[in-house]
Design a protein around this motif. Structure first.
Motif, PDB file in Angstrom:
ATOM      1  N   LYS A  51      40.881 -30.715 -31.308  1.00 48.50           N
ATOM      2  CA  LYS A  51      39.560 -31.054 -30.813  1.00 48.50           C
ATOM      3  C   LYS A  51      38.754 -30.370 -30.185  1.00 48.50           C
ATOM      4  N   LEU A  52      37.811 -29.638 -30.566  1.00 43.20           N
ATOM      5  CA  LEU A  52      36.946 -28.669 -29.669  1.00 43.20           C
ATOM      6  C   LEU A  52      36.061 -29.464 -28.667  1.00 43.20           C
ATOM      7  N   ILE A  53      35.748 -29.141 -27.671  1.00 43.72           N
ATOM      8  CA  ILE A  53      34.914 -29.932 -26.780  1.00 43.72           C
ATOM      9  C   ILE A  53      33.297 -29.644 -27.158  1.00 43.72           C
ATOM     10  N   LEU A  54      32.692 -30.435 -27.773  1.00 42.30           N
ATOM     11  CA  LEU A  54      31.362 -30.358 -28.235  1.00 42.30           C
ATOM     12  C   LEU A  54      30.664 -31.699 -27.911  1.00 42.30           C
ATOM     13  N   PRO A  55      29.730 -31.637 -27.138  1.00 39.22           N
ATOM     14  CA  PRO A  55      29.099 -33.069 -27.135  1.00 39.22           C
ATOM     15  C   PRO A  55      28.498 -33.676 -28.381  1.00 39.22           C
ATOM     16  N   ALA A  56      28.364 -34.893 -28.709  1.00 40.41           N
ATOM     17  CA  ALA A  56      27.956 -35.567 -29.775  1.00 40.41           C
ATOM     18  C   ALA A  56      26.387 -34.965 -30.337  1.00 40.41           C
ATOM     19  N   ASP A  57      25.744 -34.841 -29.459  1.00 34.18           N
ATOM     20  CA  ASP A  57      24.475 -34.517 -29.620  1.00 34.18           C
ATOM     21  C   ASP A  57      24.399 -33.005 -30.100  1.00 34.18           C
ATOM     22  N   GLU A  58      25.281 -32.225 -29.985  1.00 35.25           N
ATOM     23  CA  GLU A  58      25.311 -30.994 -30.400  1.00 35.25           C
ATOM     24  C   GLU A  58      26.199 -30.691 -31.871  1.00 35.25           C
ATOM     25  N   ARG A  59      27.138 -31.794 -31.916  1.00 32.88           N
ATOM     26  CA  ARG A  59      27.901 -32.016 -33.211  1.00 32.88           C
ATOM     27  C   ARG A  59      26.802 -32.465 -34.169  1.00 32.88           C
ATOM     28  N   ILE A  60      25.968 -33.148 -34.143  1.00 28.80           N
ATOM     29  CA  ILE A  60      25.025 -33.736 -35.004  1.00 28.80           C
ATOM     30  C   ILE A  60      24.299 -32.394 -35.759  1.00 28.80           C
ATOM     31  N   ARG A  61      23.932 -31.415 -34.683  1.00 26.12           N
ATOM     32  CA  ARG A  61      23.368 -30.463 -35.269  1.00 26.12           C
ATOM     33  C   ARG A  61      23.941 -29.620 -36.426  1.00 26.12           C
ATOM     34  N   PHE A  62      25.167 -29.818 -36.543  1.00 23.13           N
ATOM     35  CA  PHE A  62      25.839 -29.095 -37.515  1.00 23.13           C
ATOM     36  C   PHE A  62      25.724 -29.823 -38.998  1.00 23.13           C
ATOM     37  N   GLY A  63      25.101 -30.958 -38.952  1.00 26.61           N
ATOM     38  CA  GLY A  63      24.789 -31.688 -40.273  1.00 26.61           C
ATOM     39  C   GLY A  63      23.388 -31.912 -40.470  1.00 26.61           C
ATOM     40  N   LYS A  64      22.755 -33.055 -39.887  1.00 24.09           N
ATOM     41  CA  LYS A  64      21.524 -33.168 -40.085  1.00 24.09           C
ATOM     42  C   LYS A  64      20.432 -32.123 -39.747  1.00 24.09           C
ATOM     43  N   ASP A  65      20.698 -31.346 -38.686  1.00 26.00           N
ATOM     44  CA  ASP A  65      19.791 -30.342 -38.202  1.00 26.00           C
ATOM     45  C   ASP A  65      19.915 -29.078 -38.886  1.00 26.00           C
ATOM     46  N   MET A  66      20.803 -28.885 -39.460  1.00 23.24           N
ATOM     47  CA  MET A  66      21.255 -27.580 -40.168  1.00 23.24           C
ATOM     48  C   MET A  66      20.959 -27.691 -41.698  1.00 23.24           C
ATOM     49  N   MET A  67      21.684 -28.740 -42.242  1.00 20.03           N
ATOM     50  CA  MET A  67      21.623 -28.750 -43.644  1.00 20.03           C
ATOM     51  C   MET A  67      20.672 -29.808 -44.331  1.00 20.03           C
ATOM     52  N   HIS A  68      19.872 -30.353 -43.723  1.00 24.01           N
ATOM     53  CA  HIS A  68      19.155 -31.682 -44.403  1.00 24.01           C
ATOM     54  C   HIS A  68      17.668 -31.621 -43.842  1.00 24.01           C
ATOM     55  N   ILE A  69      16.925 -31.905 -44.701  1.00 19.77           N
ATOM     56  CA  ILE A  69      15.365 -32.157 -44.733  1.00 19.77           C
ATOM     57  C   ILE A  69      15.414 -33.429 -44.168  1.00 19.77           C
ATOM     58  N   THR A  70      15.131 -33.841 -42.947  1.00 19.40           N
ATOM     59  CA  THR A  70      15.396 -35.355 -42.389  1.00 19.40           C
ATOM     60  C   THR A  70      14.540 -35.600 -41.220  1.00 19.40           C
ATOM     61  N   SER A  71      14.085 -36.618 -41.098  1.00 20.86           N
ATOM     62  CA  SER A  71      13.127 -37.075 -39.927  1.00 20.86           C
ATOM     63  C   SER A  71      13.931 -37.317 -38.472  1.00 20.86           C
TER      64      SER A  71
END
Length: 140
Positions: A53-73
């Motif tokens: 389990k890599l040490i990545l804060p939750a607010d950085e992990r969300i960047r791999f989904g919503k921020d990177m791959m979705h057009i989202t509010s």
């Protein structure tokens, strides 16, 4: 674990480099953390390397989904300070595990590989160890 050199004043190029890094980082995170997926997915555990389990804060992990791959509010939550990609933090979270994985491959499988592949794995191993905690930035 190699990232092309970028210039802060070349905004479009910098964004393309960082997005490319994050796409690869997302794949590596799954590779190191997961053990199950689709039948053709490959994970580090398939090579006898225990999931980590890599040490990545939750607010950085969300960047791999919503921020990177979705057009989202959800992107509206960012401020000018939080919007930049957390390149160094993400790289620093992945590199020790990537280094340990390469060490494992060399120790476990190298002698069974063709000579050229052995050399490539050992070159990668030397580079990862020689650079320590630093990012490996390649010049064009």
């Amino acid at each position: 674990m190699l990232i092309p050199e970028w210039r802060d004043d070349a905004h479009i190029l910098k964004e393309a480099i960082f997005l490319s890094f994050f796409v690869h980082a997302r794949a590596l995170i799954d590779f190191f953390e997961r053990t199950k997926g689709k039948p053709d997915d490959v994970f580090s555990s398939h090579f006898g390397f225990s999931p980590v389990k890599l040490i990545l804060p939750a607010d950085e992990r969300i960047r791999f989904g919503k921020d990177m791959m979705h057009i989202t509010s959800k992107r509206l939550r960012h401020t000018p300070e939080s919007k930049p990609w957390p390149i160094k933090q993400t790289y620093s979270a992945i590199k020790p595990t990537a280094t340990a994985f390469v060490d494992h491959i060399v120790a476990t499988f190298a002698t069974r590989l063709p000579q050229i592949e052995q050399e490539l794995w050992r070159d990668l191993q030397r580079t990862l160890h020689a650079t320590g905690n630093r990012m490996i930035v390649a010049k064009e």
